[in-house]
Enzyme design. Structure first.
Site, PDB file in Angstrom:
ATOM      1  NE  ARG A  54      -5.995  -0.937  -1.616  1.00 38.54           N
ATOM      2  CZ  ARG A  54      -5.041  -1.581  -0.947  1.00 38.54           C
ATOM      3  NH1 ARG A  54      -5.242  -2.783  -0.465  1.00 38.54           N
ATOM      4  NH2 ARG A  54      -3.887  -0.998  -0.721  1.00 38.54           N
TER       5      ARG A  54
ATOM      6  CG  ASP B 263      -2.419   0.877  -3.006  1.00 37.84           C
ATOM      7  OD1 ASP B 263      -1.225   1.215  -2.828  1.00 37.84           O
ATOM      8  OD2 ASP B 263      -3.357   1.347  -2.346  1.00 37.84           O
ATOM      9  CG  ASN B 264      -1.796   4.352  -4.091  1.00 36.81           C
ATOM     10  OD1 ASN B 264      -2.803   3.867  -3.582  1.00 36.81           O
ATOM     11  ND2 ASN B 264      -0.859   4.935  -3.344  1.00 36.81           N
TER      12      ASN B 264
ATOM     13  CG  HIS C  35      -1.855   4.036   3.758  1.00 30.29           C
ATOM     14  ND1 HIS C  35      -2.186   4.887   4.780  1.00 30.29           N
ATOM     15  CD2 HIS C  35      -2.698   4.314   2.740  1.00 30.29           C
ATOM     16  CE1 HIS C  35      -3.203   5.649   4.385  1.00 30.29           C
ATOM     17  NE2 HIS C  35      -3.530   5.328   3.145  1.00 30.29           N
TER      18      HIS C  35
ATOM     19  CE  LYS D 180      -6.231   0.335   2.251  1.00 33.07           C
ATOM     20  NZ  LYS D 180      -5.341   1.500   2.272  1.00 33.07           N
TER      21      LYS D 180
ATOM     22  CG  ASP E  12      -2.048   0.979   1.108  1.00 32.78           C
ATOM     23  OD1 ASP E  12      -2.017   1.821   0.192  1.00 32.78           O
ATOM     24  OD2 ASP E  12      -2.976   0.914   1.933  1.00 32.78           O
ATOM     25  CG  ASP E  13      -0.168   4.756   0.054  1.00 36.49           C
ATOM     26  OD1 ASP E  13      -0.992   4.296  -0.769  1.00 36.49           O
ATOM     27  OD2 ASP E  13      -0.474   5.610   0.911  1.00 36.49           O
TER      28      ASP E  13
ATOM     29  CG  HIS F 102      -9.927   1.058   1.187  1.00 30.94           C
ATOM     30  ND1 HIS F 102      -8.928   1.981   1.013  1.00 30.94           N
ATOM     31  CD2 HIS F 102     -10.997   1.739   1.683  1.00 30.94           C
ATOM     32  CE1 HIS F 102      -9.359   3.172   1.381  1.00 30.94           C
ATOM     33  NE2 HIS F 102     -10.608   3.052   1.798  1.00 30.94           N
TER      34      HIS F 102
ATOM     35  CB  SER G 159      -6.807   3.522   4.852  1.00 38.11           C
ATOM     36  OG  SER G 159      -6.890   3.385   3.466  1.00 38.11           O
TER      37      SER G 159
ATOM     38  CB  CYS H 174      -6.607   2.747  -1.295  1.00 36.39           C
ATOM     39  SG  CYS H 174      -5.079   3.010  -0.410  1.00 36.39           S
TER      40      CYS H 174
ATOM     41  CE  LYS I  49      -2.791   7.728  -1.094  1.00 37.26           C
ATOM     42  NZ  LYS I  49      -2.826   7.049   0.206  1.00 37.26           N
TER      43      LYS I  49
HETATM   44 MG    MG Z   1      -2.694   3.052  -1.365  1.00 39.90          MG
END
Ligand code: MG
Length: 472
Positions: free
Chosen positions: A86, A293-294, A241, A139, A42-43, A141, A164, A82, A314
């Site tokens: 996803r 994811d980003n 994240h 996660k 994540d991130d 989301h 998150s 996110c 992001k």
């Molecule tokens: Mg993310």
């Protein structure tokens, strides 16, 4: 033999036949259908792994995936935040189609009412129809209401948080002020985020210090219990994240600080999973994927990651927002090599479906393409373009080496001034991956190609009902 004995004879024969056949059938199924594990950080940014050039974060196991498998340098997610990202990786479709992208709210929040509609087919649901065991660890989301949890979307098992790790904050300090404090002032108990096992909350607030380790362990335990039949595990780490948390074992280990400690703990979990697959003789029949994811959350400074030489991070449709590290590992299955081809997280749905012997749904527009020819044989990727959506609008398009920005905008709120460009700003990403030098001169032919792609896309686009906008 009398008729009576005959019946018994055939009955016994049938039982023997069945007994002999059960393990053979199970073995065949295992031999034919590969297992899939997607590890989704994540991130985590394009520049955050040592194999992607980070000078102080050590990621020996991810680097081993890169060395022994395929390392992609032009692999994209479908959104720079996110929730939509996803939705896309799990459905093989642009989030605008499922309503999981919005022009009003960028992701789902604890007060959101919506989620991934039941009409969407997730990769888990699809693989289940081919006999796969499926687990979502980490996660989600994609909607925390009962109607949207992973177990309603084709996952047999769920262990993770529903949104998150920075949500359900209990501190009275403003969000950014709280998060920008010294690392030791950020407490896991200040985030009242629940941890689920299937549909039950088993811990609240979730202990985020130990969560990375626990996710990797859960993954291994799930595989241990389901290794006899094909399995699909979607392991979506909460981290890196913000807020940043790491277990005692990894605290202070990385020269990059807490952020690096976390990446190194994630990397160690990847190593445990790889070692386990090898010990169990599963590695040759399992495709392990690692991506994120980003891009990195740059406004959080050292608490966010790095996009390396890519521009921005992001929340944006610059390269740093949506181009991600992507590693594919499967000894004897994945053809090792460095790939500069175009790829997308949405391609995993189509590719894995094909590898599992499944047809891709034909009753809806799919945005993924089959990249198994590249993964297994090293053929050129069949993907030719990338659409960069922000919410429900296309901001940029990439065709081959060219990228056209129709709209540019910074990350969020105060950082996010929107500018429209007519004609679009054009870059050559091969010679200028950092998007620094606008192309000038006559690119009429190139721009015509962009027009055509957009026309074709828009003609067939049906936007789903906005799932992110409604709140309680
Ligand atoms: Mg993310």
């Amino acid at each position: 033999m009398t008729t009576h004995t005959n019946t018994w004879f055939y009955y016994l024969l049938f039982i023997l036949f069945s007994l002999v056949n059960i393990p053979i059938e199970a073995q065949d199924a295992q031999g034919e259908k590969p297992n899939f594990i997607i590890i989704f950080a994540d991130d985590l940014g394009y520049g955050d792994l040592s194999s992607y050039g980070h000078p102080s974060i050590k990621t020996p196991y991810l680097d081993r995936m890169a060395e022994e498998g395929q390392k992609w340098t032009n692999f994209y997610v479908a959104a720079s935040v996110c929730t939509p990202s996803r939705a896309a990786i799990l459905t093989g479709r642009l989030p605008v189609r499922s309503g999981m992208a919005s022009s009003k709210r960028r992701v789902l929040f604890p007060d959101s009412k919506g989620g991934l509609p039941a009409s969407e087919i997730t990769l888990a649901e699809h693989l289940k129809s081919a006999g796969y065991n499926t687990a979502c660890i980490g996660k989600w989301h994609l909607g925390h209401k009962d109607a949207f949890l992973p177990t309603t979307h084709g996952f047999d098992y769920y262990f993770g948080i529903p949104y998150s790790n920075d949500m359900d904050r209990t501190s009275q300090l403003p969000y950014r002020e709280y998060l920008m404090q010294a690392d030791e002032k950020i407490k896991t108990e200040d985030f009242n985020v629940p941890l689920y096992r299937n549909t039950e909350i088993i811990e609240r607030p979730v202990n985020q210090n130990t969560i990375t380790k626990r996710y990797s362990e859960e993954t291994i335990n799930y595989i241990k219990e389901h290794k006899k039949s094909p399995f699909f595990v979607y392991l979506a780490h909460n981290l890196p994240h913000v807020p940043l948390f790491v277990s005692e074992e990894y605290k202070g280990k990385s020269a990059r600080g807490l952020y690096g400690d976390i990446i190194e703990e994630i990397d160690a979990g990847v190593g445990d999973i790889m070692n386990f697959l090898e010990e169990e003789g599963l590695a040759e029949n399992t495709i392990l994927v690692f991506t994120s994811d980003n891009g990195p959350w740059l406004t959080f400074k050292e608490k966010g990651g790095s996009a390396g030489l890519l521009r921005a991070g992001k929340g944006t449709t610059w390269e740093g927002g949506m181009r991600e590290p992507a590693l594919f590992w499967g000894p004897g299955t994945i053809k090792p090599g460095l790939r500069h081809d175009l790829g997308s997280s949405m391609d995993l749905f189509v590719t894995f479906s094909k590898m599992a012997g499944l047809e891709v749904p034909t009753d809806r527009e799919m945005d993924g393409v089959d990249i198994s020819g590249t993964l297994l044989n090293g053929n050129p990727s069949t993907r030719k373009s990338i659409l960069y959506y922000r919410g429900t609008e296309i901001y940029a398009v990439r065709i081959g080496k060219y990228k056209a920005h129709y709209i540019t905008q910074g990350e969020y709120g105060e950082f996010g001034k929107r500018e429209e460009h007519e004609p679009p700003i054009l870059y050559n990403l091969d010679t200028d991956p950092s998007e620094q030098f606008e192309l000038t001169g006559d690119y009429t032919d190139v721009l015509n190609e962009f027009d055509l792609i957009l026309e074709q896309h828009n003609a067939k686009l049906v936007k789903g009902k906005d799932q992110l906008v409604e709140r309680e």
